[in-house]
Design a protein around this motif. Structure first.
Motif, mmCIF file in Angstrom:
data_model
loop_
_atom_site.group_PDB
_atom_site.id
_atom_site.type_symbol
_atom_site.label_atom_id
_atom_site.label_comp_id
_atom_site.label_asym_id
_atom_site.label_seq_id
_atom_site.Cartn_x
_atom_site.Cartn_y
_atom_site.Cartn_z
ATOM 1 N N GLY A 134 0.773 -1.224 -0.011
ATOM 2 C CA GLY A 134 -0.096 -0.103 -0.031
ATOM 3 C C GLY A 134 0.731 1.128 0.077
ATOM 4 N N TYR A 135 0.079 2.100 0.174
ATOM 5 C CA TYR A 135 0.835 3.647 -0.066
ATOM 6 C C TYR A 135 1.740 3.889 1.449
ATOM 7 C CZ TYR A 135 -2.853 4.827 -3.367
ATOM 8 O OH TYR A 135 -3.766 4.677 -4.230
ATOM 9 N N ASP A 136 2.729 4.521 1.212
ATOM 10 C CA ASP A 136 3.558 4.850 2.434
ATOM 11 C C ASP A 136 3.171 5.838 3.401
ATOM 12 O OD1 ASP A 136 5.928 4.847 4.190
ATOM 13 O OD2 ASP A 136 7.365 4.742 2.440
ATOM 14 N N LEU A 185 -2.746 19.349 -3.469
ATOM 15 C CA LEU A 185 -2.589 17.984 -3.231
ATOM 16 C C LEU A 185 -2.406 17.870 -1.641
ATOM 17 C CD1 LEU A 185 -1.066 16.594 -6.444
ATOM 18 C CD2 LEU A 185 -3.564 16.151 -5.492
ATOM 19 N N THR A 219 -7.923 14.743 4.578
ATOM 20 C CA THR A 219 -7.954 13.394 4.670
ATOM 21 C C THR A 219 -7.835 13.031 6.222
ATOM 22 O OG1 THR A 219 -7.744 12.878 2.233
ATOM 23 C CG2 THR A 219 -7.454 11.123 3.786
ATOM 24 N N LEU A 277 -1.075 14.077 -13.472
ATOM 25 C CA LEU A 277 -1.989 13.634 -12.697
ATOM 26 C C LEU A 277 -3.422 13.126 -13.637
ATOM 27 C CD1 LEU A 277 -2.079 16.377 -10.254
ATOM 28 C CD2 LEU A 277 -1.160 14.347 -9.762
ATOM 29 N N LEU A 323 5.230 8.852 -1.692
ATOM 30 C CA LEU A 323 3.785 8.393 -1.495
ATOM 31 C C LEU A 323 3.411 7.733 -3.006
ATOM 32 C CD1 LEU A 323 1.344 8.436 0.034
ATOM 33 C CD2 LEU A 323 0.721 10.568 -1.053
ATOM 34 N N GLY A 326 5.710 2.788 -5.410
ATOM 35 C CA GLY A 326 5.162 1.641 -4.660
ATOM 36 C C GLY A 326 3.268 1.736 -4.770
ATOM 37 N N SER A 327 2.891 2.955 -5.460
ATOM 38 C CA SER A 327 1.513 3.321 -5.384
ATOM 39 C C SER A 327 0.895 2.542 -6.687
ATOM 40 C CB SER A 327 1.140 4.852 -5.757
ATOM 41 O OG SER A 327 1.711 5.299 -7.012
ATOM 42 N N SER A 347 -1.615 4.114 -9.339
ATOM 43 C CA SER A 347 -2.982 4.362 -8.955
ATOM 44 C C SER A 347 -2.924 5.884 -8.620
ATOM 45 C CB SER A 347 -3.265 3.728 -7.614
ATOM 46 O OG SER A 347 -2.718 3.969 -6.566
ATOM 47 N N LEU A 348 -2.161 6.571 -8.556
ATOM 48 C CA LEU A 348 -2.158 8.223 -8.185
ATOM 49 C C LEU A 348 -1.949 9.155 -9.256
ATOM 50 C CD1 LEU A 348 -0.506 7.843 -4.293
ATOM 51 C CD2 LEU A 348 -3.059 7.883 -5.191
ATOM 52 N N ILE A 395 -6.633 9.054 0.464
ATOM 53 C CA ILE A 395 -5.324 9.406 -0.443
ATOM 54 C C ILE A 395 -5.876 9.204 -1.961
ATOM 55 C CG2 ILE A 395 -3.077 9.293 -1.084
ATOM 56 C CD1 ILE A 395 -2.615 8.774 1.919
ATOM 57 N N LYS A 396 -6.171 8.200 -2.225
ATOM 58 C CA LYS A 396 -6.445 7.935 -3.537
ATOM 59 C C LYS A 396 -7.421 8.780 -4.165
ATOM 60 C CE LYS A 396 -7.483 5.184 -7.341
ATOM 61 N NZ LYS A 396 -6.846 5.250 -8.592
ATOM 62 N N THR A 447 -8.160 11.708 -3.304
ATOM 63 C CA THR A 447 -7.515 13.079 -3.286
ATOM 64 C C THR A 447 -6.681 13.414 -4.691
ATOM 65 O OG1 THR A 447 -7.247 13.165 -0.989
ATOM 66 C CG2 THR A 447 -5.914 14.762 -2.290
ATOM 67 N N PHE A 448 -6.208 12.258 -5.146
ATOM 68 C CA PHE A 448 -5.419 12.299 -6.231
ATOM 69 C C PHE A 448 -6.191 12.069 -7.589
ATOM 70 C CE2 PHE A 448 -0.972 12.952 -5.367
ATOM 71 C CZ PHE A 448 -1.091 13.035 -3.634
#
Lengths: 455, 455
Positions: free
Chosen positions: A188-190, A435, A442, B170, B194, B197-198, B201-202, B439-440, B442-443
């Motif tokens: 997942g996200y860090d 962002l 959030t 984005l 962030l 490793g995403s 997805s962002l 977070i997902k 938001t982006f």
């Protein structure tokens, strides 16, 4: 206010609450100059995670802002109280919960003092590198909040590199566990890294899993005198280009050297324009220093003095560690900048800073983590002199503008706090800022955590 | 669909669009087994940032999902197409824009192949450590998407440690710049980390500033044979506890050793229960290996064979690098797990995995980045046998459950993708999952980027 105290008391022992205004006033500020602060409504000193959760639940119910604090050694106003807030001081949560030499981790509470942890892990043959100059006072929680650095960074990086996982109490009192206690992990996200450097604006860190390294050999240092900052920076670039990785690579300008001599009679070369300190904690530091000494001479060093032993090395480092204190004696007040530029631009940064000092008729001493390109220009001024104070602020800003123009950042290791929040917007740009605000919303939709900082 | 193609064509050259269903179908999957995928509507191969922005603007206008892809060497289905999506392949953006030996950075486009970058920086005396086993094929963009690791991690960490700054397009086509090109920087939340490793997805990474290190000396390796996994793990713990930091520390179990021998006639000790490979890239690797050899013997090694030179070392590493390929020859299909546990729990992890293999009547070969506690149990099965396939899936899950029970993570370096998304929720817990979804949102508020992955 009475309601706030009544509710807080319901989940906290009496001694964990400070309400005497004379006492709470002393928690209003960290060590930054020129940063706004307000009077806290109350200071809370919890000892357990459950107590922190109670504080945050109460704050959310009553919509009271919360300002988390460590030892308040920060230099950007990031821990300054806002009017009517709950100051949440984590200094009483100061237990080292675990040190594991095989997994090379420590598990700690946020109030553990950096030097206490460093010494505790050393007893196990381990090393916790981050060493901000306040390391004898500052807390791990504060270090995580600002992602703080120190002299070690050229080889070992900042605090962020050593935080593997966190327990965090969120604004509404829920408990979040992030990260891991394994060497690797990409699930997942860090979120761990998101909290590091977030200056208490996303949650309250109540436990941290820290990565440790094996204790390296004792470091051996040399000092090299240069006839100009530019020559010293040329040496820095040559050292890094040739593949050396010193355990520290520091620069002190003439103003700084003279201030340190005056304060502590260290016998540093008083007439030098720039003094470079370089150390290695490698298996054969003398050989590495000899190679670096040659590079310094090639870049124009007038004198290269290797320390004879680790005791002499420690003396040199002591001189460096005294720099800020020494510069503070020049005038009644200082503003400490923290601009980091690519090391290829370091000479321009130093020359530009000297030009700013001339332009504003001010003394600006510079010490720098030169190996990182991270400079600390210290603007010295008389705070009772209105015009000089104005010029100090303007020069401080001009130094940040210079750093950005050179491809750098407004903060290498001190953080944004109150001091640089206008500048953060400038560095991030509108898309980045939007962002970042989205992430803040959030985690803290009511905006209760450390309001007025960062953005 | 016609509308989508018409609009895409308006900002892309004809050769950047693939629409033949026979061709686009070949972009449906990465290298994972058992992961759902759909048929892409179109495959886009942009060459410029502006073209990527055009794709994302179009996708947002028409609400079409976008699946970013590198070389599709991933092992979790993270790059699998969803039905009717735009596959955005970044492989044509493959320029190395800058290599700077003083600042020790490289600036690259996402399609640069890992091995190409590694060789290019080596010509400047520099080193880019991340070395996933697919390094001759996989791209830096893909490595950033999954925060991938490799053999180097016990000393050098995963890809995340080497990403300083990013340019990201984005979901709505805006361009974001994160991070820095300086050695340090703590301005605001760490958006760079962030994105690492995403899994796409962002946002779409279109440029990366990477940290480099000086090229270390060539590594020298040894092999040690053990009568049990537990004894090999005891050696691993002893090596780390004594403060050694090898450049790799790998374990191959009996199944893996035999498979490699069969495939490549490497002459590895066929009857060993566990083979440990350890290497150092220190100034005196022979001395370090001698010390490690003694620790191996003390832990019960029956044979310790140091390589005579770097050529022999390379042969040993070659055997390790062939492990996955070799295990794939045992049956018609494999599922590769990626569980990472604290290294103090590694022996339990290996014994537990063997028990799972016995319970389900399956062959499960294990190779492991033992120094990291990161195991790759490879479940070998006949995919035409329904019952065996079911047992394979169940054993795969049971191995993840075991990893979590031992304080580990479901993925040390491969990522979550489609394969492990149910398990990600289990590892993160409800609070963590809610924040990650926040977070997902938001982006990517419309949920267009790599839908159906991670959560």
């Amino acid at each position: 206010m009475d309601d706030l105290l009544t509710r807080l008391r319901a989940g906290l022992p009496a001694e964990a609450l400070l309400t005497d205004p004379d006492v709470t006033a002393s928690y209003a500020n960290d060590m930054a100059s020129f940063c706004e602060s307000g009077a806290p409504a109350v200071v809370v000193l919890p000892r357990t995670v459950e107590q922190v959760r109670h504080v945050m639940r109460t704050a959310t119910e009553l919509r009271v802002p919360v300002v988390p604090q460590g030892a308040r050694t920060g230099l950007s106003g990031g821990a300054n109280a806002s009017e009517g807030c709950i100051v949440l001081s984590l200094v009483k949560m100061d237990r080292i919960l675990e040190i594991n030499p095989v997994d090379r981790i420590a598990v700690v509470e946020p109030g553990v003092i950096n030097a206490v942890l460093s010494r505790a892990v050393a007893e196990h043959g381990l090393y916790y590198p981050p060493d901000p100059s306040s390391w004898e006072m500052c807390t791990i929680g504060g270090n995580i909040g600002t992602a703080s650095g120190g002299l070690c960074c050229v080889k070992y990086g900042v605090t962020a590199e050593y935080v593997l996982g966190l327990d965090v109490v969120l604004a509404d009192g829920r408990l979040l566990t992030t990260g891991r206690r394994t060497a690797k992990g990409v699930a997942g996200y860090d979120l761990t890294r998101l909290f590091v450097g977030s200056e208490g604006s996303l949650g309250i860190v109540v436990r941290a899993v820290l990565a440790l390294r094996p204790q390296p050999p004792a470091q051996l240092a040399l000092a090299a005198e240069f006839p100009s900052s530019a020559a010293a920076c040329e040496a820095v670039c040559a050292i890094m280009e040739r593949g050396h990785t010193p355990s520290l690579l520091e620069l002190m300008d003439r103003t700084t050297v003279q201030a340190v001599n005056k304060l502590a009679r260290m016998g540093l070369p008083d007439t030098t324009e720039a003094l470079l300190l370089c150390a290695f904690d490698t298996p054969d530091p003398a050989a590495d220093l000899a190679a670096v000494g040659e590079l310094c001479k090639a870049a124009g060093a007038t004198e290269v003095v290797p320390a004879a032993d680790t005791a002499e090395s420690e003396l040199l480092l002591q001189a460096r560690r005294l720099s800020l204190t020494a510069l503070e004696t020049i005038k009644s007040a200082t503003m400490i900048d923290d601009v980091c530029v690519p090391r290829t631009r370091l000479a321009e940064m130093l020359d530009g800073t000297a030009a700013v000092a001339r332009k504003y008729g001010l003394t600006i001493g510079v010490c720098a983590h030169a190996g990182d390109g991270n400079t600390h220009p210290v603007v010295c001024f008389d705070h009772t002199d209105e015009d000089e104070s104005r010029r100090a602020r303007e020069s401080f800003d001009e130094i940040m503008a210079l750093g950005l123009a050179l491809g750098g950042t407004i903060t290498g290791e001190h953080g944004v706090g109150v001091l640089k929040k206008d500048w953060l917007a400038r560095e991030l740009g509108p898309v980045g800022l939007e962002l970042q605000r989205g992430i803040k919303a959030t985690f803290d939709p009511l905006g209760l955590l450390n309001p007025g900082k960062l953005f």
